[in-house]
Design a protein around this motif. Sequence first.
Motif, PDB file in Angstrom:
ATOM      1  N   PRO A 152       0.817  -1.212   0.000  1.00 19.17           N
ATOM      2  CA  PRO A 152       0.000   0.000   0.000  1.00 19.17           C
ATOM      3  C   PRO A 152       0.855   1.269   0.000  1.00 19.17           C
ATOM      4  O   PRO A 152       1.895   1.322   0.667  1.00 19.17           O
ATOM      5  CB  PRO A 152      -0.798  -0.102   1.301  1.00 19.17           C
ATOM      6  CG  PRO A 152      -0.008  -1.010   2.167  1.00 19.17           C
ATOM      7  CD  PRO A 152       0.747  -1.939   1.272  1.00 19.17           C
ATOM      8  N   VAL A 153       0.444   2.262  -0.785  1.00 21.00           N
ATOM      9  CA  VAL A 153       1.065   3.590  -0.713  1.00 21.00           C
ATOM     10  C   VAL A 153       0.341   4.295   0.434  1.00 21.00           C
ATOM     11  O   VAL A 153      -0.869   4.498   0.378  1.00 21.00           O
ATOM     12  CB  VAL A 153       0.885   4.369  -2.031  1.00 21.00           C
ATOM     13  CG1 VAL A 153       1.438   5.786  -1.900  1.00 21.00           C
ATOM     14  CG2 VAL A 153       1.572   3.640  -3.180  1.00 21.00           C
ATOM     15  N   LYS A 154       1.076   4.630   1.490  1.00 10.16           N
ATOM     16  CA  LYS A 154       0.412   5.179   2.686  1.00 10.16           C
ATOM     17  C   LYS A 154       0.393   6.708   2.695  1.00 10.16           C
ATOM     18  O   LYS A 154      -0.563   7.309   3.153  1.00 10.16           O
ATOM     19  CB  LYS A 154       1.091   4.639   3.944  1.00 10.16           C
ATOM     20  CG  LYS A 154       1.039   3.099   3.999  1.00 10.16           C
ATOM     21  CD  LYS A 154       0.658   2.577   5.353  1.00 10.16           C
ATOM     22  CE  LYS A 154       0.408   1.080   5.311  1.00 10.16           C
ATOM     23  NZ  LYS A 154      -0.152   0.571   6.549  1.00 10.16           N
ATOM     24  N   PHE A 155       1.481   7.314   2.197  1.00 12.62           N
ATOM     25  CA  PHE A 155       1.528   8.782   2.150  1.00 12.62           C
ATOM     26  C   PHE A 155       2.123   9.236   0.832  1.00 12.62           C
ATOM     27  O   PHE A 155       2.938   8.520   0.232  1.00 12.62           O
ATOM     28  CB  PHE A 155       2.391   9.346   3.285  1.00 12.62           C
ATOM     29  CG  PHE A 155       1.730   9.306   4.631  1.00 12.62           C
ATOM     30  CD1 PHE A 155       0.815  10.286   5.005  1.00 12.62           C
ATOM     31  CD2 PHE A 155       2.013   8.284   5.523  1.00 12.62           C
ATOM     32  CE1 PHE A 155       0.196  10.251   6.252  1.00 12.62           C
ATOM     33  CE2 PHE A 155       1.403   8.234   6.771  1.00 12.62           C
ATOM     34  CZ  PHE A 155       0.492   9.219   7.133  1.00 12.62           C
ATOM     35  N   VAL A 156       1.730  10.437   0.392  1.00 14.48           N
ATOM     36  CA  VAL A 156       2.349  11.039  -0.794  1.00 14.48           C
ATOM     37  C   VAL A 156       2.771  12.464  -0.467  1.00 14.48           C
ATOM     38  O   VAL A 156       2.074  13.179   0.266  1.00 14.48           O
ATOM     39  CB  VAL A 156       1.394  11.045  -2.029  1.00 14.48           C
ATOM     40  CG1 VAL A 156       1.292   9.661  -2.637  1.00 14.48           C
ATOM     41  CG2 VAL A 156       0.013  11.572  -1.690  1.00 14.48           C
ATOM     42  N   GLY A 157       3.929  12.863  -1.002  1.00 15.58           N
ATOM     43  CA  GLY A 157       4.423  14.223  -0.811  1.00 15.58           C
ATOM     44  C   GLY A 157       3.963  15.072  -1.982  1.00 15.58           C
ATOM     45  O   GLY A 157       4.290  14.799  -3.129  1.00 15.58           O
ATOM     46  N   LEU A 158       3.183  16.120  -1.679  1.00 17.08           N
ATOM     47  CA  LEU A 158       2.578  16.915  -2.755  1.00 17.08           C
ATOM     48  C   LEU A 158       3.093  18.353  -2.783  1.00 17.08           C
ATOM     49  O   LEU A 158       2.503  19.217  -3.408  1.00 17.08           O
ATOM     50  CB  LEU A 158       1.041  16.918  -2.592  1.00 17.08           C
ATOM     51  CG  LEU A 158       0.374  15.539  -2.670  1.00 17.08           C
ATOM     52  CD1 LEU A 158      -1.054  15.616  -2.162  1.00 17.08           C
ATOM     53  CD2 LEU A 158       0.400  15.000  -4.096  1.00 17.08           C
ATOM     54  N   GLY A 159       4.211  18.599  -2.085  1.00 19.38           N
ATOM     55  CA  GLY A 159       4.752  19.961  -2.081  1.00 19.38           C
ATOM     56  C   GLY A 159       5.770  20.141  -0.969  1.00 19.38           C
ATOM     57  O   GLY A 159       6.102  19.211  -0.239  1.00 19.38           O
ATOM     58  N   GLU A 160       6.254  21.380  -0.843  1.00 20.19           N
ATOM     59  CA  GLU A 160       7.343  21.671   0.103  1.00 20.19           C
ATOM     60  C   GLU A 160       6.841  21.954   1.521  1.00 20.19           C
ATOM     61  O   GLU A 160       7.588  21.849   2.476  1.00 20.19           O
ATOM     62  CB  GLU A 160       8.103  22.929  -0.365  1.00 20.19           C
ATOM     63  CG  GLU A 160       8.736  22.817  -1.750  1.00 20.19           C
ATOM     64  CD  GLU A 160       9.892  21.838  -1.773  1.00 20.19           C
ATOM     65  OE1 GLU A 160      10.722  21.903  -0.854  1.00 20.19           O
ATOM     66  OE2 GLU A 160       9.930  20.992  -2.681  1.00 20.19           O
ATOM     67  N   LYS A 161       5.576  22.355   1.648  1.00 21.91           N
ATOM     68  CA  LYS A 161       5.098  22.841   2.946  1.00 21.91           C
ATOM     69  C   LYS A 161       4.981  21.715   3.967  1.00 21.91           C
ATOM     70  O   LYS A 161       4.903  20.544   3.624  1.00 21.91           O
ATOM     71  CB  LYS A 161       3.740  23.538   2.788  1.00 21.91           C
ATOM     72  CG  LYS A 161       3.791  24.805   1.976  1.00 21.91           C
ATOM     73  CD  LYS A 161       2.506  25.608   2.174  1.00 21.91           C
ATOM     74  CE  LYS A 161       2.233  26.545   1.014  1.00 21.91           C
ATOM     75  NZ  LYS A 161       1.583  25.881  -0.121  1.00 21.91           N
ATOM     76  N   MET A 162       4.924  22.128   5.227  1.00 24.71           N
ATOM     77  CA  MET A 162       4.877  21.183   6.343  1.00 24.71           C
ATOM     78  C   MET A 162       3.690  20.229   6.245  1.00 24.71           C
ATOM     79  O   MET A 162       3.772  19.072   6.606  1.00 24.71           O
ATOM     80  CB  MET A 162       4.780  21.987   7.634  1.00 24.71           C
ATOM     81  CG  MET A 162       5.216  21.219   8.820  1.00 24.71           C
ATOM     82  SD  MET A 162       6.745  21.811   9.522  1.00 24.71           S
ATOM     83  CE  MET A 162       6.335  23.344  10.268  1.00 24.71           C
ATOM     84  N   ASP A 163       2.553  20.739   5.759  1.00 21.52           N
ATOM     85  CA  ASP A 163       1.356  19.879   5.707  1.00 21.52           C
ATOM     86  C   ASP A 163       1.095  19.325   4.300  1.00 21.52           C
ATOM     87  O   ASP A 163      -0.016  18.926   3.969  1.00 21.52           O
ATOM     88  CB  ASP A 163       0.124  20.650   6.218  1.00 21.52           C
ATOM     89  CG  ASP A 163      -0.126  21.923   5.422  1.00 21.52           C
ATOM     90  OD1 ASP A 163       0.723  22.263   4.566  1.00 21.52           O
ATOM     91  OD2 ASP A 163      -1.162  22.573   5.656  1.00 21.52           O
TER      92      ASP A 163
ATOM     93  N   LEU B  42       2.469  16.632   3.142  1.00 19.74           N
ATOM     94  CA  LEU B  42       2.533  15.169   3.150  1.00 19.74           C
ATOM     95  C   LEU B  42       1.118  14.698   3.477  1.00 19.74           C
ATOM     96  O   LEU B  42       0.606  14.972   4.555  1.00 19.74           O
ATOM     97  CB  LEU B  42       3.519  14.681   4.222  1.00 19.74           C
ATOM     98  CG  LEU B  42       3.741  13.167   4.253  1.00 19.74           C
ATOM     99  CD1 LEU B  42       4.582  12.713   3.057  1.00 19.74           C
ATOM    100  CD2 LEU B  42       4.412  12.738   5.543  1.00 19.74           C
ATOM    101  N   GLN B  43       0.484  14.047   2.522  1.00 20.50           N
ATOM    102  CA  GLN B  43      -0.918  13.663   2.706  1.00 20.50           C
ATOM    103  C   GLN B  43      -1.087  12.150   2.672  1.00 20.50           C
ATOM    104  O   GLN B  43      -0.377  11.451   1.966  1.00 20.50           O
ATOM    105  CB  GLN B  43      -1.773  14.273   1.579  1.00 20.50           C
ATOM    106  CG  GLN B  43      -1.953  15.768   1.678  1.00 20.50           C
ATOM    107  CD  GLN B  43      -2.796  16.193   2.870  1.00 20.50           C
ATOM    108  OE1 GLN B  43      -3.700  15.477   3.287  1.00 20.50           O
ATOM    109  NE2 GLN B  43      -2.497  17.354   3.432  1.00 20.50           N
ATOM    110  N   GLN B  44      -2.078  11.694   3.435  1.00 19.98           N
ATOM    111  CA  GLN B  44      -2.387  10.266   3.371  1.00 19.98           C
ATOM    112  C   GLN B  44      -2.893   9.964   1.967  1.00 19.98           C
ATOM    113  O   GLN B  44      -3.677  10.729   1.406  1.00 19.98           O
ATOM    114  CB  GLN B  44      -3.464   9.932   4.400  1.00 19.98           C
ATOM    115  CG  GLN B  44      -3.595   8.443   4.582  1.00 19.98           C
ATOM    116  CD  GLN B  44      -4.413   8.079   5.812  1.00 19.98           C
ATOM    117  OE1 GLN B  44      -4.664   8.915   6.674  1.00 19.98           O
ATOM    118  NE2 GLN B  44      -4.829   6.840   5.888  1.00 19.98           N
ATOM    119  N   PHE B  45      -2.420   8.857   1.393  1.00 16.26           N
ATOM    120  CA  PHE B  45      -2.800   8.543   0.015  1.00 16.26           C
ATOM    121  C   PHE B  45      -4.270   8.150  -0.054  1.00 16.26           C
ATOM    122  O   PHE B  45      -4.783   7.437   0.800  1.00 16.26           O
ATOM    123  CB  PHE B  45      -1.943   7.416  -0.549  1.00 16.26           C
ATOM    124  CG  PHE B  45      -2.295   7.099  -1.978  1.00 16.26           C
ATOM    125  CD1 PHE B  45      -2.020   8.019  -2.976  1.00 16.26           C
ATOM    126  CD2 PHE B  45      -2.936   5.919  -2.314  1.00 16.26           C
ATOM    127  CE1 PHE B  45      -2.368   7.764  -4.299  1.00 16.26           C
ATOM    128  CE2 PHE B  45      -3.287   5.659  -3.634  1.00 16.26           C
ATOM    129  CZ  PHE B  45      -2.997   6.575  -4.622  1.00 16.26           C
TER     130      PHE B  45
END
Length: 333
Positions: free
Chosen positions: A292-303, A305-308
């Motif tokens: 399973p892909v659990k998290f994806v990084g969608l940018g530089e900001k602290m928040d 990193l989102q749950q996939f």
Amino acid sequence: MSFFKKLKESIATKTETVTSKFKEGLEKTRKGFVEKVTDLITRRKKIDEEFYEELEEILIGADVGVTTVMNLIDDLREEVRKRRIEEAADLQPILSEKLIGLLRGDEENDIRLKQDGLTVILFVGVNGVGKTTTIGKLAHRYKQQGKKVLMAAGDTFRAGAIEQLEVWGERVGVDVIKHQAGSDPAAVMFDAVQAAKQRSADILLCDTAGRLQNKTNLMEELNKIFRVIQREVPDAPHEVLMVLDATTGQNALSQAKLFGEKSGVTGLVLTKLDGTAKGGIVIAIRQELNLPVKFVGLGEKMDDLQQFDSEQFVHALFAGLIQDQEKEQQAEA
């Protein structure tokens, strides 16, 4: 009800912030993949052999993975025959539906957190993929949820790795358990677990080395870390997350195969998705590794990193199309 409409309604129940993060983070992939598909459908109109060949090229170009693409094209051919579809435009919602199917696994992509007591999460992956940054962002995420978090600087070999984790610790207000550079990572983990127990921490996030300067085998080093953690917390580590850099495409897939077989990986984190037009790699990894892909990084900001979320992912890719469909329906009304 049309597939796109159902997808939009499903997304409507989710938070707007997350939806817009997925949209912004996947903009390059949307342009490099979905817009090419849309262009193909507009140009070709009819479904013939050349249409399938071009679609195949676009999908492989987006790093969906050759095996997955071949199977997907076979599935689409079958649907076209079964439903007697002739117009290329009618294939788009079916393609989107198939992509969600490919991204969804049987298993949950939630992180296994213990209800009470300590949850230990171990991070593995080669240098340069964004492992330390991911740990920092995850520490922020859990702290925001009111959890007591600690970080362990177990990558004692890479120059600056301990300091980098300390910078994140200061930024998010989370303590880092560390030793000197070059010291034994297993000893760091022992101290970190002891500290987590003494301070009644909920979550311990452990960094590990991406490679070793000396001749010691990296897998042996990881096994030693496992043994030390398990001696102190018998059911730990509760998750072993492998961090991969999405911008490296198929290379990330090879890394995951190498690492995943040997280090008991339970899930994946894909970083830097916002920096690539080849977001299809998520589909390839999901299919070929069955992890399973659990998290994806969608940018530089602290928040960022989102749950996939497979629905958010496909919705973000096809957002433009969904809007076009709505405009058409409004015009007809």
